[in-house]
Design an enzyme around this catalytic site. Structure first.
Site, PDB file in Angstrom:
ATOM      1  N   CYS A   1     -10.764   3.819   6.150  1.00 25.44           N
ATOM      2  CA  CYS A   1     -10.522   2.712   7.085  1.00 25.44           C
ATOM      3  C   CYS A   1     -11.188   1.439   6.551  1.00 25.44           C
ATOM      4  CB  CYS A   1     -10.988   3.087   8.485  1.00 25.44           C
ATOM      5  SG  CYS A   1     -10.322   1.978   9.755  1.00 25.44           S
TER       6      CYS A   1
ATOM      7  N   HIS B   1      -7.402   7.621   9.188  1.00 18.71           N
ATOM      8  CA  HIS B   1      -8.571   8.490   9.305  1.00 18.71           C
ATOM      9  C   HIS B   1      -8.177   9.941   9.033  1.00 18.71           C
ATOM     10  CE1 HIS B   1     -11.544   5.650  10.990  1.00 18.71           C
ATOM     11  NE2 HIS B   1     -10.466   5.023  11.423  1.00 18.71           N
TER      12      HIS B   1
ATOM     13  N   GLU C   1     -10.043  12.419   8.912  1.00 19.09           N
ATOM     14  CA  GLU C   1     -10.848  13.290   9.781  1.00 19.09           C
ATOM     15  C   GLU C   1     -10.318  13.311  11.210  1.00 19.09           C
ATOM     16  OE1 GLU C   1     -11.526  10.280   8.953  1.00 19.09           O
ATOM     17  OE2 GLU C   1     -12.869   9.261  10.367  1.00 19.09           O
TER      18      GLU C   1
END
Lengths: 210, 252
Positions: free
Chosen positions: A81, A192, A194
């Protein structure tokens, strides 16, 4: 096992990125300690919020020279990001800010006006499909299939000078979002991984094996 | 393309996942963490945890729950309820939340929005609005899960929240909440047309057609609760309703 350092400079949710790496078999240290960053096999540079705030925190904590040193060592580095945005030369969020300069290019605001009329909402939040800009073989996206979706949340977007640095893009109501970049050991995702479910975990896995 | 999202909304009271009607008449459903994991595995795009009694007691109490869920849920988590200051927000994010939802504290002190945005970025701030239709037309904002009247018109407040930097609006209709009769489409249309930020519509989804109606009214995300908690619609069915809305595409 790969020793991964997630750089902690006090910004955002860092727990999830650590958990995602652990879930893929990496050993994680969340730290802002320069020595631990120097010793890492792999480094993840996270980042949320404003470009200027992130780079100024990195500099205030004297992490820039350590990151430069780490980059020169040729070991893998993943920016996520705003962490990816900081890899570029310049960011234009709330004034002009100098980035880390590992990749040539600028980070610019996503325009709210759509060419030919209409508006796009800012930030770009949600799941969007990855489109290849070049082959994903041997890259961060080696386990990803074109058009698989990942989670984005951002208002600014990288504009790399070198076309070959862009690995994937996503279309946001006609605006071309640079979704992933990759040049040698320097990698970045605007989205992202994750927070991108199973698709994202595969990308984390690829980072751990490159 | 325009990314659209399906969000699982989990209202919390104490240790329990609960569900009410018009944000009242609460019934216990189960363990919030177990439900969140199940919904994430089934393919919802985000998890939204709201402690609906927290404002009353002026405390943020969901840090442990968020921490537990962030251990094995890899989709975004938003948490709200009782967040009053930057320390509360920091604790929420540190515990594994990606975004915070704020209603009461923002209405009481609108400058709080600016503070959160300045410190953590607008991407992590969802301003939560509880809207109720007024006898003379229009909608007003309520706080404390519909208990407190503020007298502020919803559209005006949503615009101020956005000007102050809110990254998203969570819009809950108290009138339709828990009724399963569909979203307040007029309300969604009004707020969506008035602000340039992504809008999460909440309250009243009883089936997949309501999802499609919400998107048609201009919502960017639909929050669902009852239909998931009581298993009357599957995530896959709701998702196919989103896919039926032309711009959506995420397949899982």
């Amino acid at each position: 096992m790969s020793q991964v350092v997630v750089v902690d400079y006090g910004i955002g949710n860092l727990l999830s990125v650590c958990r995602a790496i652990e879930a893929q078999g990496g050993a994680v240290t969340l730290t802002g300690n320069p020595d631990e960053i120097r010793r890492a096999d792999r480094v993840v540079l996270p980042g949320v919020g404003a470009f200027g705030k992130c780079v100024s925190e990195v500099r205030r904590l004297r992490l820039e020279s350590v990151l430069n040193e780490y980059r020169d060592s040729g070991r893998p580095l993943l920016g996520i990001c705003v962490g990816m945005q900081m890899l570029f030369t310049t960011g234009e969020e709330f004034g002009e800010h100098e980035g880390l300069g590992f990749l040539p290019g600028r980070v610019v605001a996503i325009p709210p006006d759509v060419a030919g009329g209409g508006k796009r909402k800012i930030p770009h939040i949600g799941w969007n499909a990855l489109m290849p800009s070049r082959t994903w073989e041997g890259t961060l996206l080696q386990g990803t299939k074109p058009e698989e979706c990942v989670y984005f949340v951002h208002s600014f977007s990288a504009r790399p000078e070198m076309e070959s640095d862009t690995l994937a893009t996503a279309d946001y109501v006609g605006f071309n979002v640079v979704a992933a970049v990759h040049r040698g050991p320097i990698m970045g995702t605007q989205f992202h991984p994750e927070k991108s479910g199973e698709v994202g975990l595969r990308i984390v896995k690829a980072f751990l094996t490159l | 393309m325009r990314p659209l999202r399906l969000i699982a909304r989990l209202d919390i009271k104490g240790p329990h996942l609960i569900k009410g009607v018009h944000l009242e008449g609460l019934r216990k459903v189960g363990d919030p963490h177990e439900h969140a994991v199940r919904y994430a595995d089934a393919g919802v795009d985000e998890i939204l945890y709201l402690d609906i009694v927290a404002s009353l007691y002026e405390r943020f109490s969901l840090a442990d729950l968020v921490r537990r869920t962030a251990e094995n849920v890899f989709v975004p988590i938003t948490v709200g309820g009782g967040l009053r200051n930057l320390e509360d927000v920091r604790l929420a994010l540190k515990s594994g939340a990606d975004k915070v939802a704020i209603n009461t504290a923002a209405i009481r002190r609108p400058g709080f929005i600016n503070e959160v945005v300045h410190e953590f970025g607008s991407q992590c701030l969802v301003v939560s609005i509880e809207a109720k239709r007024q006898p003379k037309g229009g909608w007003h904002c309520y706080t404390d899960s519909g208990r407190e009247v503020t007298g502020r018109p919803v559209v005006e407040w949503s615009q101020e929240a956005v000007e102050r930097g809110a990254g998203e609006i969570l819009l809950t209709s108290i009138d339709t909440e828990g009724t399963l009769r569909g979203l307040d489409a007029a309300l969604v249309r009004e707020v969506s047309g008035a602000t340039p930020r992504p809008l999460i519509a909440s309250g009243g989804v009883g089936g997949r057609t309501h999802v499609t109606e919400g998107i048609a009214a201009g919502a960017d995300a639909i929050a669902v609760a009852h239909v998931l908690h009581y298993n009357t619609e599957s995530v896959a069915e709701l998702r196919s309703a989103l896919i039926a809305s032309p711009p959506f595409h995420r397949s899982v």
